[in-house]
Design a protein around this motif. Structure first.
Motif, mmCIF file in Angstrom:
data_model
loop_
_atom_site.group_PDB
_atom_site.id
_atom_site.type_symbol
_atom_site.label_atom_id
_atom_site.label_comp_id
_atom_site.label_asym_id
_atom_site.label_seq_id
_atom_site.Cartn_x
_atom_site.Cartn_y
_atom_site.Cartn_z
ATOM 1 N N MET A 269 -87.039 -40.110 19.146
ATOM 2 C CA MET A 269 -87.819 -39.051 19.770
ATOM 3 C C MET A 269 -87.438 -37.716 19.145
ATOM 4 O O MET A 269 -86.445 -37.604 18.435
ATOM 5 C CB MET A 269 -87.551 -39.018 21.281
ATOM 6 N N SER A 270 -88.226 -36.717 19.451
ATOM 7 C CA SER A 270 -87.893 -35.345 19.081
ATOM 8 C C SER A 270 -88.039 -34.503 20.341
ATOM 9 O O SER A 270 -88.568 -34.956 21.352
ATOM 10 C CB SER A 270 -88.819 -34.839 17.967
ATOM 11 N N ARG A 271 -87.562 -33.296 20.266
ATOM 12 C CA ARG A 271 -87.656 -32.384 21.406
ATOM 13 C C ARG A 271 -88.606 -31.250 21.018
ATOM 14 O O ARG A 271 -88.469 -30.660 19.952
ATOM 15 C CB ARG A 271 -86.273 -31.842 21.742
ATOM 16 N N THR A 272 -89.581 -30.965 21.898
ATOM 17 C CA THR A 272 -90.507 -29.872 21.629
ATOM 18 C C THR A 272 -89.814 -28.540 21.915
ATOM 19 O O THR A 272 -88.701 -28.509 22.456
ATOM 20 C CB THR A 272 -91.778 -29.972 22.499
ATOM 21 N N LYS A 273 -90.488 -27.445 21.606
ATOM 22 C CA LYS A 273 -89.904 -26.104 21.817
ATOM 23 C C LYS A 273 -89.580 -25.826 23.283
ATOM 24 O O LYS A 273 -88.735 -24.990 23.576
ATOM 25 C CB LYS A 273 -90.859 -25.031 21.301
ATOM 26 N N VAL A 274 -90.265 -26.502 24.204
ATOM 27 C CA VAL A 274 -89.968 -26.303 25.624
ATOM 28 C C VAL A 274 -89.087 -27.407 26.202
ATOM 29 O O VAL A 274 -88.856 -27.463 27.400
ATOM 30 C CB VAL A 274 -91.260 -26.156 26.480
ATOM 31 N N ILE B 180 -96.870 -38.435 22.105
ATOM 32 C CA ILE B 180 -96.683 -38.816 23.497
ATOM 33 C C ILE B 180 -95.435 -38.139 24.042
ATOM 34 O O ILE B 180 -94.369 -38.197 23.421
ATOM 35 C CB ILE B 180 -96.525 -40.341 23.632
ATOM 36 N N VAL B 181 -95.553 -37.527 25.193
ATOM 37 C CA VAL B 181 -94.414 -36.937 25.885
ATOM 38 C C VAL B 181 -93.846 -37.985 26.829
ATOM 39 O O VAL B 181 -94.592 -38.678 27.523
ATOM 40 C CB VAL B 181 -94.839 -35.669 26.660
ATOM 41 N N GLN C 33 -90.515 -36.193 22.950
ATOM 42 C CA GLN C 33 -91.795 -36.608 22.377
ATOM 43 C C GLN C 33 -91.586 -37.716 21.359
ATOM 44 O O GLN C 33 -90.595 -37.736 20.638
ATOM 45 C CB GLN C 33 -92.444 -35.400 21.702
ATOM 46 N N LEU C 34 -92.527 -38.649 21.319
ATOM 47 C CA LEU C 34 -92.525 -39.689 20.304
ATOM 48 C C LEU C 34 -93.954 -39.942 19.856
ATOM 49 O O LEU C 34 -94.897 -39.453 20.470
ATOM 50 C CB LEU C 34 -91.844 -40.966 20.797
ATOM 51 N N VAL C 35 -94.104 -40.667 18.785
ATOM 52 C CA VAL C 35 -95.426 -40.940 18.239
ATOM 53 C C VAL C 35 -95.800 -42.374 18.562
ATOM 54 O O VAL C 35 -95.006 -43.291 18.400
ATOM 55 C CB VAL C 35 -95.455 -40.720 16.707
#
Length: 156
Positions: A21-26, A42-43, A30-32
């Motif tokens: 996963m990655s982390r959004t600015k907020v 996708i959150v 999130q993952l794809v």
């Protein structure tokens, strides 16, 4: 060997798959994934009871939705403040790296208000959310230190 490698190996031996996963600015995780073969961000929302897709996205992609006659309460964690209709997506398949994801059904809601707030901050809109249904069926393990989601391939 560090603990994260040990966790990954242990879970792999017990039938879990690893998804980065990655982390959004907020701070959203999130993952794809893919929705009927279409790539979609996708959150991961541990507070969401169900898995859903943004209604505007469904309409722009030509994905058929049917009104359930139910209303969704405002998504407090997502910054929503309006009640919206809940729609169901017909026979669509959500996958993560080719693995079919078991849900209680995939739903659609209007997230215009939430997404407008995000876009004002320069953040991409939310297109889909994995909720507790997926996490429960696939016995999810979330490793926040490495931003890794582990899902059991054969859901419970």
């Amino acid at each position: 060997m560090d603990y994260s490698s040990e966790i990954a190996e242990l879970l792999s031996r017990h039938g879990f798959r690893r998804f980065m996963m990655s982390r959004t600015k907020v701070g959203h995780l999130q993952l794809v994934g893919h929705l009927d073969g279409r790539p979609i961000d996708i959150v991961l929302d541990t507070g969401a009871g169900k898995t859903f897709v943004e209604l505007g996205y469904c309409r722009s992609e030509g994905i058929t939705v049917t009104d359930t006659g139910h209303l969704a309460a405002p998504a407090a964690g997502a910054g929503g403040s309006t009640v919206s209709n809940v729609y169901t997506l017909g026979d669509v398949q959500l996958t993560l790296e080719g693995m079919p994801v078991r849900t209680d059904g995939i739903f659609a809601i209007d997230m215009t208000h939430t997404n407008q707030k995000l876009m004002m901050k320069g953040i991409d809109p939310i297109r889909a959310v994995i909720g507790q249904d997926v996490l429960r069926y696939h016995q999810a393990v979330i490793d926040y230190a490495t931003l890794t989601l582990f899902l059991k391939e054969e859901p419970a």
